[in-house]
Design a protein around this motif. Structure first.
Motif, mmCIF file in Angstrom:
data_model
loop_
_atom_site.group_PDB
_atom_site.id
_atom_site.type_symbol
_atom_site.label_atom_id
_atom_site.label_comp_id
_atom_site.label_asym_id
_atom_site.label_seq_id
_atom_site.Cartn_x
_atom_site.Cartn_y
_atom_site.Cartn_z
ATOM 1 N N LEU A 167 0.833 -1.204 0.000
ATOM 2 C CA LEU A 167 0.000 0.000 0.000
ATOM 3 C C LEU A 167 0.866 1.252 0.000
ATOM 4 C CD1 LEU A 167 -2.687 -1.061 2.627
ATOM 5 C CD2 LEU A 167 -3.036 -0.854 0.165
ATOM 6 N N ALA A 168 1.990 1.176 0.711
ATOM 7 C CA ALA A 168 2.850 2.354 0.826
ATOM 8 C C ALA A 168 3.719 2.566 -0.405
ATOM 9 C CB ALA A 168 3.739 2.226 2.067
ATOM 10 N N GLU A 169 4.050 1.515 -1.117
ATOM 11 C CA GLU A 169 4.954 1.618 -2.260
ATOM 12 C C GLU A 169 4.436 2.650 -3.262
ATOM 13 O OE1 GLU A 169 7.685 1.539 -5.019
ATOM 14 O OE2 GLU A 169 7.938 0.499 -3.113
ATOM 15 N N PRO A 170 5.178 3.738 -3.486
ATOM 16 C CA PRO A 170 4.690 4.787 -4.388
ATOM 17 C C PRO A 170 4.579 4.345 -5.842
ATOM 18 C CG PRO A 170 6.457 5.603 -2.964
ATOM 19 C CD PRO A 170 6.433 4.120 -2.825
ATOM 20 N N ALA A 171 5.401 3.378 -6.258
ATOM 21 C CA ALA A 171 5.407 2.971 -7.667
ATOM 22 C C ALA A 171 5.333 1.454 -7.762
ATOM 23 C CB ALA A 171 6.653 3.490 -8.367
ATOM 24 N N PRO A 172 4.161 0.862 -7.462
ATOM 25 C CA PRO A 172 4.039 -0.593 -7.593
ATOM 26 C C PRO A 172 4.108 -1.004 -9.060
ATOM 27 C CG PRO A 172 1.907 0.390 -7.148
ATOM 28 C CD PRO A 172 2.906 1.498 -7.034
ATOM 29 N N GLY A 173 4.391 -2.268 -9.272
ATOM 30 C CA GLY A 173 4.494 -2.769 -10.639
ATOM 31 C C GLY A 173 5.918 -3.183 -10.946
ATOM 32 N N LEU A 174 6.251 -3.215 -12.248
ATOM 33 C CA LEU A 174 7.590 -3.613 -12.657
ATOM 34 C C LEU A 174 8.644 -2.689 -12.062
ATOM 35 C CD1 LEU A 174 7.153 -4.550 -16.422
ATOM 36 C CD2 LEU A 174 7.745 -6.101 -14.570
ATOM 37 N N SER A 175 9.719 -3.297 -11.584
ATOM 38 C CA SER A 175 10.807 -2.523 -10.994
ATOM 39 C C SER A 175 12.131 -3.102 -11.465
ATOM 40 C CB SER A 175 10.729 -2.568 -9.464
ATOM 41 O OG SER A 175 11.859 -1.950 -8.881
ATOM 42 N N PHE A 176 13.052 -2.229 -11.825
ATOM 43 C CA PHE A 176 14.383 -2.657 -12.260
ATOM 44 C C PHE A 176 15.405 -1.993 -11.350
ATOM 45 C CE2 PHE A 176 18.267 -2.499 -14.761
ATOM 46 C CZ PHE A 176 18.319 -3.775 -15.309
ATOM 47 N N ASP A 177 15.890 -2.768 -10.384
ATOM 48 C CA ASP A 177 16.915 -2.270 -9.463
ATOM 49 C C ASP A 177 18.273 -2.556 -10.095
ATOM 50 O OD1 ASP A 177 18.735 -1.842 -7.365
ATOM 51 O OD2 ASP A 177 17.204 -2.291 -5.865
ATOM 52 N N ALA A 178 18.828 -1.561 -10.763
ATOM 53 C CA ALA A 178 20.048 -1.769 -11.543
ATOM 54 C C ALA A 178 21.202 -2.268 -10.688
ATOM 55 C CB ALA A 178 20.435 -0.471 -12.248
ATOM 56 N N LEU A 179 21.362 -1.716 -9.481
ATOM 57 C CA LEU A 179 22.491 -2.103 -8.634
ATOM 58 C C LEU A 179 22.378 -3.561 -8.206
ATOM 59 C CD1 LEU A 179 25.042 -1.298 -7.107
ATOM 60 C CD2 LEU A 179 23.585 -0.587 -5.196
ATOM 61 N N VAL A 180 21.198 -3.929 -7.677
ATOM 62 C CA VAL A 180 21.006 -5.306 -7.202
ATOM 63 C C VAL A 180 21.132 -6.292 -8.353
ATOM 64 C CG1 VAL A 180 19.315 -6.912 -6.228
ATOM 65 C CG2 VAL A 180 19.607 -4.654 -5.223
ATOM 66 N N LEU A 181 20.505 -5.997 -9.488
ATOM 67 C CA LEU A 181 20.500 -6.944 -10.594
ATOM 68 C C LEU A 181 21.883 -7.077 -11.231
ATOM 69 C CD1 LEU A 181 17.055 -6.177 -12.288
ATOM 70 C CD2 LEU A 181 17.628 -7.850 -10.528
#
Length: 810
Positions: A352-366
């Motif tokens: 509920l709190a996540e401002p941008a739900p949906g697809l996410s690409f975390d460049a650093l982690v990936l």
């Protein structure tokens, strides 16, 4: 090197399917690990990011306009919000909304998207007076959804003075609202900062459009201001001190609950990280086995290649180059898998709190995860490559394995040949090129069944905890607002409850700030009403305080204060005159504290007896009597539990209806709300290990059929029919499954109980593990069915084999 490349390319042309399968296996395993890791980071950052987009530092409540707030040097932004008065709202959800926690908030249209985040539906039409947004708490607790109608009997303009007089304690509230009746239709679900679970009770809000104010013009309303400060929490004390000097004004701190909410969401992030770690271990085991199997298959060509002049070093280089190709392709696929899985996280209130739900690409982690994937896969491929290079052309003279006692007993008992041979294949590794991974299959299968059983115990215990308020510190059925213990004969609420014998237990609770070993703590001082004990509190470990020098602490507070059960802590409290008094208390228990007490969360806070608190804050002095009177007349919470049966339920319902503005049921703690929303974690954790166990069993069956083809040909030549050959594989799978069930169930139950107890104690709730026999039986039956389902394809392969070609290969 050219020869190695030629052999590598030729091998790819012949075995490209196995290369692709290896790459897919690496992609799925690494993608799941990367997705879980990114989900943990996203979960931890969800509420801070929400606050940055939709949060405020304080809400100012006042009965008059305060335009001077905008000139305050600490203030960066002010959003005025009107809260009109109304009578008991109606709801087409067929449930009565608790008015004590419900409010209507008229937010300016330009600021509505800033105050609350739209979760579902749409914003209200500015021209419609009957369209509104509902808080997610209304959806969660009352079943409000898009299209639900909430009817608001509004207070009339003529009742304005009576409403404000009642607020100031100068008269009773109006008996019935005489303003317009507004049938508000919910067109959207939103999440505002003050609605998230922070350990201070649940808030239910309705946000109408701007036309609502026109339709209800003249209705009395409380004026509030949502305030953002230049320096955040650092500037709040100065702002609160200046604002509180205005008569009829109060300030609600939103920064302190923000920390509590972030802390309550953190266990979900930990769950994601644990899931990532376990998935990584499982992936390493499965990928390592697959690489070893592939290297062994490629090693069969080494004698021919050696005759053409290739060296062992070139054999190893060939296998390592293939491993590198698989690793790079799998890492790239893992990035794609993790990105596709990203919309599944976070869960619960973090979602509920996540401002941008949906697809996410975390460049650093990936990117770091992809690099780690390549390194790990290459490391896993080193030993198989070296081993495959060393066995070139070597005669296999490994000693025969020991015969299985179980298979011998089955043969002596007259079991069919298919059963005896199947049991042998399940328990005897074999030797040389016909050796099969019996040990890893048995260990993996036992671990899979144990993990599922542990998951069943943990999940059942969690469900039992969330459905049993007594376990998280709320053995009471309702809370009433009343006076102090000294007012027992005068306060109407307490008098009424004590006069009803159907109310079996009554506990009076006062909330007060103290320090424990210099740690600021919000404590409760509790006492059972005469003849209505024991106290309506729960102890996770130890016992409840019973004497003046005893105290119980929440789990988090106990860790922060460096205390333990049996230790002595230094407690200080401040009296009404500002004097600080200190005393020593013995810690007698670990106690869960319901969020309704406002102590800051289930594991935060302390509990002592009312007599113990009075003896601390009112030591012997000329003013002791006056001090005792002040404490005893302080506002109290009255915890009640009715007698079991219809009579007790009817009596409690009657008191709630009579005091509906001052009564509320216990709420589920924020930590349990968030962990319960992510209750799939135990299932995911058990599922990962179970899948690995199934993969190990499938690997055993496939390799067993492939490496024992000569034996299959001999059995066929000796007269075995296809059905008997298939029966061997099914008996092999059944044997492994039975061993996994016999060893895995007791291990899983023991592990599940131990894990649940450790989790419950760390959280600060009463540890009651639950083992559901029917669920364990269902898991055992499912394991047998899954093992035999996995055996179907290898059994068909064995049954279709022809003896001539198989024997000629030897």
């Amino acid at each position: 090197m050219r020869a190695v490349w030629l052999v590598l390319v030729a091998g790819f042309r012949r075995q490209w399917r196995s290369w692709v399968l290896l790459g897919l296996l690496v992609a799925v395993a690494s993608g799941f690990v990367l997705a879980s890791t990114a989900a943990g980071l996203r979960t931890d950052a969800a509420f801070p990011r929400y606050v940055a987009s939709h949060g405020y530092d304080a809400i100012v409540y006042t009965i008059k306009d305060l335009p001077e707030l905008r000139q305050d040097p600490e203030v960066a932004q002010v959003t005025p919000v009107r809260m009109p008065f109304y009578d008991q709202p109606g709801c087409s959800c067929h449930r009565q909304i608790y008015t004590g926690a419900f409010s209507v908030r008229e937010v300016p249209p330009a600021s509505l998207g800033r105050v609350a985040k739209l979760v579902a539906g749409r914003m209200p039409d500015p021209s419609s007076p009957v369209e509104a947004l509902a808080s997610f708490t209304l959806e969660r607790d009352y079943g409000v959804h898009l299209g639900t109608v909430i009817t608001l009997p509004m207070a009339g303009a003529s009742q304005r003075q009576a409403v404000f007089n009642a607020m100031n304690g100068q008269g009773p509230p109006p008996k019935k609202a005489n303003g317009p009746k507004m049938a508000m239709r919910v067109v959207g679900i939103v999440a505002a900062e003050n609605e998230f679970s922070s350990g201070q009770g649940t808030t239910y809000d309705l946000y109408p459009g701007p036309a609502f104010a026109v339709a209800t013009k003249g209705s009395p309303a409380l004026t509030t201001y949502y305030v953002r400060l230049h320096h955040g929490q650092a500037g709040l004390p100065r702002f609160e001190a200046r604002t509180s000097r205005v008569e009829g004004t109060g300030v609600q701190d939103l920064d302190r609950p923000e920390a509590t909410i972030t802390t309550s969401i953190h266990p979900q992030a930990v769950g994601w990280r644990v899931l990532a770690a376990l998935a990584a271990l499982a992936g390493i085991a499965v990928v390592g086995q697959a690489l070893a199997r592939q290297a062994s298959a490629e090693g069969a060509e080494h004698p021919v290649l050696a005759a053409l002049g290739l060296s062992p070093r070139q054999f190893a280089a060939r296998i390592m180059l293939r491993t590198l190709v698989v690793a790079v392709a799998g890492a790239a696929g893992g990035i794609a898998v993790a990105t596709l899985l990203s919309p599944l996280a976070p869960l619960g209130e973090a979602r509920l709190a996540e401002p941008a739900p949906g697809l996410s690409f975390d460049a650093l982690v990936l990117s770091l995860g992809a690099l780690a994937t390549v390194v790990v896969v290459i490391a896993l491929g080193v030993w198989p490559a070296v081993r495959a290079a060393r066995v070139r052309g070597r005669d296999d003279r490994a000693p025969a394995t020991r015969a299985s006692v179980v298979a011998g007993a089955a043969a002596a008992a007259g079991a069919p040949p298919g059963a005896v041979i199947g049991i042998q294949h399940a328990l005897e590794r074999g030797r040389g090129p016909r050796a099969v991974p019996v040990g890893t299959a048995l260990v993996g299968s036992v671990a899979g069944v144990a993990a599922l059983c542990a998951t069943a115990v943990f999940g059942s215990s969690l469900a039992h905890l969330t459905s049993t308020p007594a376990l998280y510190g709320a053995p009471f059925q309702d809370i009433f607002l009343g006076g102090g213990p000294g007012d027992a004969g005068q306060d109407p609420v307490i008098t009424e409850l004590e006069g009803d014998r159907a109310i079996r237990r009554i506990t009076l609770v006062m909330v007060a700030p103290i320090t424990v070993n210099r740690v600021d703590v919000t404590a409760i001082a509790a006492a059972a009403a005469p003849g209505r004990g024991p106290m309506l509190l729960s102890a996770a470990e130890g016992r409840l305080p019973a004497g003046e020098g005893q105290i119980a602490l929440g789990a988090s507070t106990m860790r922060t204060a460096g205390a333990r059960i049996g230790s002595v802590v230094r407690v200080t409290a401040t009296d009404a005159d500002g004097a600080v008094h200190a005393g020593r208390f013995r810690v007698v228990g670990l106690i869960p504290l319901p969020t309704d007490f406002g102590t800051g969360g289930i594991g935060t806070g302390a509990a002592l007896t009312t007599a113990g608190y009075i003896s601390l804050v009112c030591p012997p002095s000329p003013r002791q009597a006056q001090c005792r009177t002040t404490v005893e007349h302080a506002g109290q919470l009255v915890l009640v539990r009715a007698a079991p049966g219809p009579a007790g339920a009817a009596a409690l319902a009657r008191h709630i209806a009579r005091h509906r503005d001052n009564a509320s049921p216990p709420t589920v703690p924020a930590a349990l709300v968030n962990f319960g929303a992510s209750a799939a974690f135990p299932l995911l954790l058990g599922g990962v290990v179970a899948v690995c166990g199934l993969a190990a069993l499938a690997h055993l069956l496939v390799v067993s059929v492939m490496r024992r083809r000569t034996e299959t040909g001999l059995l066929r030549a000796l007269g075995m029919v296809r059905r008997q050959l298939a029966t061997i594989v099914f008996w092999q799978a059944t044997t492994v499954a039975v061993i996994a069930i016999a060893a895995g169930i007791p291990l899983g139950i023991a592990a599940g109980r131990a894990i649940w107890r450790a989790f419950a104690i760390s959280l600060g709730v009463v540890p009651v593990p639950v083992v559901q026999a029917w669920l364990i039986v269902a898991l055992a039956a499912g394991a047998l069915l899954a093992a035999n389902a996995l055996a179907a394809v290898p059994a068909m392969s064995a049954a279709r084999s022809r003896p001539g070609p198989l024997l000629r290969t030897e």
